[in-house]
Write a protein that holds these residues in place. Structure first.
Motif, PDB file in Angstrom:
ATOM      1  N   LEU A 156      29.506 -48.321  55.425  1.00 46.07           N
ATOM      2  CA  LEU A 156      28.208 -48.956  55.192  1.00 46.07           C
ATOM      3  C   LEU A 156      28.317 -50.434  55.524  1.00 46.07           C
ATOM      4  O   LEU A 156      29.191 -51.138  55.010  1.00 46.07           O
ATOM      5  N   GLY A 157      27.422 -50.908  56.382  1.00 41.06           N
ATOM      6  CA  GLY A 157      27.441 -52.304  56.790  1.00 41.06           C
ATOM      7  C   GLY A 157      26.074 -52.954  56.703  1.00 41.06           C
ATOM      8  O   GLY A 157      25.110 -52.338  56.256  1.00 41.06           O
ATOM      9  N   THR A 158      26.023 -54.200  57.114  1.00 40.14           N
ATOM     10  CA  THR A 158      24.757 -54.916  57.231  1.00 40.14           C
ATOM     11  C   THR A 158      24.702 -55.567  58.597  1.00 40.14           C
ATOM     12  O   THR A 158      25.733 -55.832  59.219  1.00 40.14           O
ATOM     13  N   ASP A 159      23.480 -55.830  59.066  1.00 37.69           N
ATOM     14  CA  ASP A 159      23.281 -56.374  60.401  1.00 37.69           C
ATOM     15  C   ASP A 159      22.164 -57.412  60.346  1.00 37.69           C
ATOM     16  O   ASP A 159      21.014 -57.079  60.098  1.00 37.69           O
ATOM     17  N   THR A 160      22.536 -58.683  60.558  1.00 34.47           N
ATOM     18  CA  THR A 160      21.582 -59.781  60.560  1.00 34.47           C
ATOM     19  C   THR A 160      21.398 -60.337  61.967  1.00 34.47           C
ATOM     20  O   THR A 160      20.322 -60.824  62.323  1.00 34.47           O
ATOM     21  N   GLY A 161      22.475 -60.267  62.768  1.00 30.70           N
ATOM     22  CA  GLY A 161      22.414 -60.704  64.153  1.00 30.70           C
ATOM     23  C   GLY A 161      23.275 -59.828  65.043  1.00 30.70           C
ATOM     24  O   GLY A 161      23.568 -60.182  66.173  1.00 30.70           O
ATOM     25  N   GLY A 162      23.697 -58.685  64.493  1.00 31.36           N
ATOM     26  CA  GLY A 162      24.561 -57.777  65.249  1.00 31.36           C
ATOM     27  C   GLY A 162      25.737 -57.259  64.472  1.00 31.36           C
ATOM     28  O   GLY A 162      26.636 -56.607  65.018  1.00 31.36           O
ATOM     29  N   LEU A 378      28.813 -65.480  72.390  1.00 32.85           N
ATOM     30  CA  LEU A 378      28.680 -64.341  73.283  1.00 32.85           C
ATOM     31  C   LEU A 378      28.589 -63.032  72.505  1.00 32.85           C
ATOM     32  O   LEU A 378      27.813 -62.127  72.866  1.00 32.85           O
ATOM     33  N   MET A 379      29.366 -62.905  71.444  1.00 33.09           N
ATOM     34  CA  MET A 379      29.315 -61.684  70.640  1.00 33.09           C
ATOM     35  C   MET A 379      27.908 -61.426  70.092  1.00 33.09           C
ATOM     36  O   MET A 379      27.419 -60.304  70.072  1.00 33.09           O
ATOM     37  N   LEU A 380      27.268 -62.473  69.645  1.00 32.45           N
ATOM     38  CA  LEU A 380      25.982 -62.341  68.963  1.00 32.45           C
ATOM     39  C   LEU A 380      24.777 -62.372  69.900  1.00 32.45           C
ATOM     40  O   LEU A 380      23.669 -62.004  69.500  1.00 32.45           O
ATOM     41  N   ARG A 381      24.973 -62.809  71.122  1.00 35.47           N
ATOM     42  CA  ARG A 381      23.838 -63.101  72.004  1.00 35.47           C
ATOM     43  C   ARG A 381      22.896 -61.917  72.225  1.00 35.47           C
ATOM     44  O   ARG A 381      21.685 -62.018  72.042  1.00 35.47           O
ATOM     45  N   ASN A 382      23.443 -60.790  72.645  1.00 36.10           N
ATOM     46  CA  ASN A 382      22.593 -59.656  73.000  1.00 36.10           C
ATOM     47  C   ASN A 382      22.009 -58.950  71.789  1.00 36.10           C
ATOM     48  O   ASN A 382      20.876 -58.464  71.815  1.00 36.10           O
ATOM     49  N   THR A 383      22.796 -58.858  70.727  1.00 29.84           N
ATOM     50  CA  THR A 383      22.335 -58.128  69.540  1.00 29.84           C
ATOM     51  C   THR A 383      21.294 -58.897  68.746  1.00 29.84           C
ATOM     52  O   THR A 383      20.360 -58.300  68.186  1.00 29.84           O
ATOM     53  N   THR A 384      21.432 -60.227  68.675  1.00 31.65           N
ATOM     54  CA  THR A 384      20.521 -61.029  67.855  1.00 31.65           C
ATOM     55  C   THR A 384      19.070 -60.869  68.274  1.00 31.65           C
ATOM     56  O   THR A 384      18.154 -60.966  67.446  1.00 31.65           O
ATOM     57  N   VAL A 385      18.844 -60.624  69.556  1.00 31.34           N
ATOM     58  CA  VAL A 385      17.477 -60.433  70.047  1.00 31.34           C
ATOM     59  C   VAL A 385      16.765 -59.350  69.239  1.00 31.34           C
ATOM     60  O   VAL A 385      15.591 -59.482  68.868  1.00 31.34           O
ATOM     61  N   GLY A 386      17.479 -58.278  68.927  1.00 30.34           N
ATOM     62  CA  GLY A 386      16.878 -57.184  68.177  1.00 30.34           C
ATOM     63  C   GLY A 386      16.472 -57.573  66.770  1.00 30.34           C
ATOM     64  O   GLY A 386      15.449 -57.105  66.257  1.00 30.34           O
TER      65      GLY A 386
END
Length: 433
Positions: A156-162, A378-386
């Motif tokens: 179980l995790g959380t996702d704020t920017g990826g 770079l890690m956060l760039r693509n996922t944060t858009v969502g």
């Protein structure tokens, strides 16, 4: 192969305790006795033909920011160790217990969930499941490693920017970020009140879908893969494809070719104008940093020495913003979300690499602030858009990848969670077939 839940649990505990493993870094707390009682109860139910839910008897891990009754929630920090113990389980934890899950332990994470890398100076850094010398991805670092190494069927995790999709991509498992608000965040230490989502990391899309139903308080549903033929997928080329590693680019393009051969209708769509307007609006400070500054205002300065310096630096950026900056950004975000929905109305999903790079070496990022900040961005760039545009998203392992895993991300408009899971199930079958 384990024949009972108790067997599966004992195998997990043995692997965590193996001196050749860094399981005691992947996990910050274990619940061996309670987990054994839960496993035995699940086995007894199975003998009686009773099943509480599709998750009954799963051995799972939970990120170390969820409240568990009677213990302090540390959220990967040393600052919270002196805080009062939680009085009740977080609603998500309560739902998982009611579903018959066996919680083996709490997993490590980036301090206060504020990094896409997964390095933690207080509790250690879990080594990537594919290469222990490399970062696990954050912030749900231990969750990704626990699933990829098989000590938990679901993390179980959380996702704020990826923070679910990044560790899933780097460790080679599946990570699902539901639409914000779909799953309660009460009892999960916040990073951003507006952007936080709670979701699963698992080996399969089906396991993510089954978990999501429990977390969202829904009845179980049958995950029927969507037909690939005619699926309208779009690639948002532009800045989200910049600074991409050749290995990541090759893996993504090979996956796209597979989808095209299977009949998916793949086009390109430009969202560059919306992304530029978002970047301009956040020139003062990122949305998440502004909200994090509010969360940590009480101890941001008086406990400054106790923070991970890199986490504190990001929070302080948010603290520099003033109320009008935040209000303008909230309003701008609302307008951009509406325009994005119009832009993508005729599409089923966007597809792109989850991260443009694979897992870097831990030693390189701990030794250099410059390399850390570059990699983190770079890690956060693509996922944060969502997160900013209230999408639902999922990361799957790219097929036929040698060496370090590469993530393939599918993301769809908010509220299309079931639809996205059905599409992802079809893509997963194609990739594995």
């Amino acid at each position: 192969m384990a024949t009972t839940v108790r067997d599966a649990l004992e195998a997990s505990l043995a692997r965590i305790d193996d001196p050749q493993s860094d399981g005691r870094v992947t996990y910050t707390k274990l619940y061996p006795e309670r987990a054994r009682a839960e496993a035995d109860a699940a086995d007894a139910r199975a003998k009686s033909g009773v099943k509480l839910s599709p998750l009954d008897g799963w051995v799972i891990s939970i990120k170390d920011l969820f409240d568990v009754a009677g213990e302090v929630t540390t959220a990967g920090s040393s600052i919270l160790r002196s805080q009062p113990a939680a009085k009740v389980d977080a609603p998500t934890i309560a739902r998982l217990r009611q579903a018959g899950c066996v919680i083996v332990g709490k997993t490590n994470m980036s301090e206060f969930a504020f990094s896409g890398i997964g390095i933690n100076p207080h509790y250690g850094t879990p080594g990537n499941a594919a290469d222990k010398s490399r970062v696990p991805g954050g912030s749900s670092s231990g969750a990704g490693v626990s699933v990829a190494e098989g000590t938990a069927r679901m993390g179980l995790g959380t996702d704020t920017g990826g923070s679910i999709r990044i560790p899933a991509a780097l460790n080679g498992c599946v990570g699902f970020k539901p639409t914000a608000g779909r799953v309660p965040t009460t009892g999960a230490f916040p990073l951003s009140y507006a952007l936080d989502s709670v979701g699963p990391l698992a080996e399969t899309v089906a396991d993510c879908a089954a978990t999501d139903a429990v977390l969202a308080g829904e009845a179980p549903w049958t995950l029927t893969p969507a037909p690939l033929a005619g699926l309208r997928l779009a690639i948002p080329r532009g800045r989200l494809f910049g600074q991409i590693e050749p290995e990541v680019e090759h893996a993504f393009e090979a996956a796209v070719k597979r989808l095209t051969k299977a009949g998916a209708r793949i086009t390109e769509v430009s969202i560059e104008d919306l992304l530029q307007e978002l970047a301009d609006a956040m020139a003062r400070a990122p949305f998440v940093a502004m909200e994090a500054a509010a969360v940590h205002a009480e101890w941001m300065e008086e406990r400054a020495r106790d923070f991970d310096p890199r986490v504190l630096a990001r929070i302080r950026v948010g603290a520099q913003a003033v109320a009008p900056d935040y209000i303008r950004l909230v309003n701008k975000r609302t307008a951009l979300i509406a325009r994005m929905r119009d832009r993508l109305a005729d599409l089923d999903a966007l597809i792109l690499p989850t991260t443009p790079i694979r897992a870097p070496k831990i030693s390189e990022l701990t030794a250099s602030d410059e390399k850390f900040w570059t990699a983190n961005g770079l890690m956060l760039r693509n996922t944060t858009v969502g997160n900013i545009f209230t999408f639902t998203g999922i990361s799957l392992p790219c097929p036929d990848v040698k060496g370090l895993p590469v993530g393939f991300m599918m993301t769809a408009l908010g509220g299309e969670d079931h639809r996205l899971l059905r599409m992802a199930a079809a893509v997963e079958a194609l990739f594995r077939g």
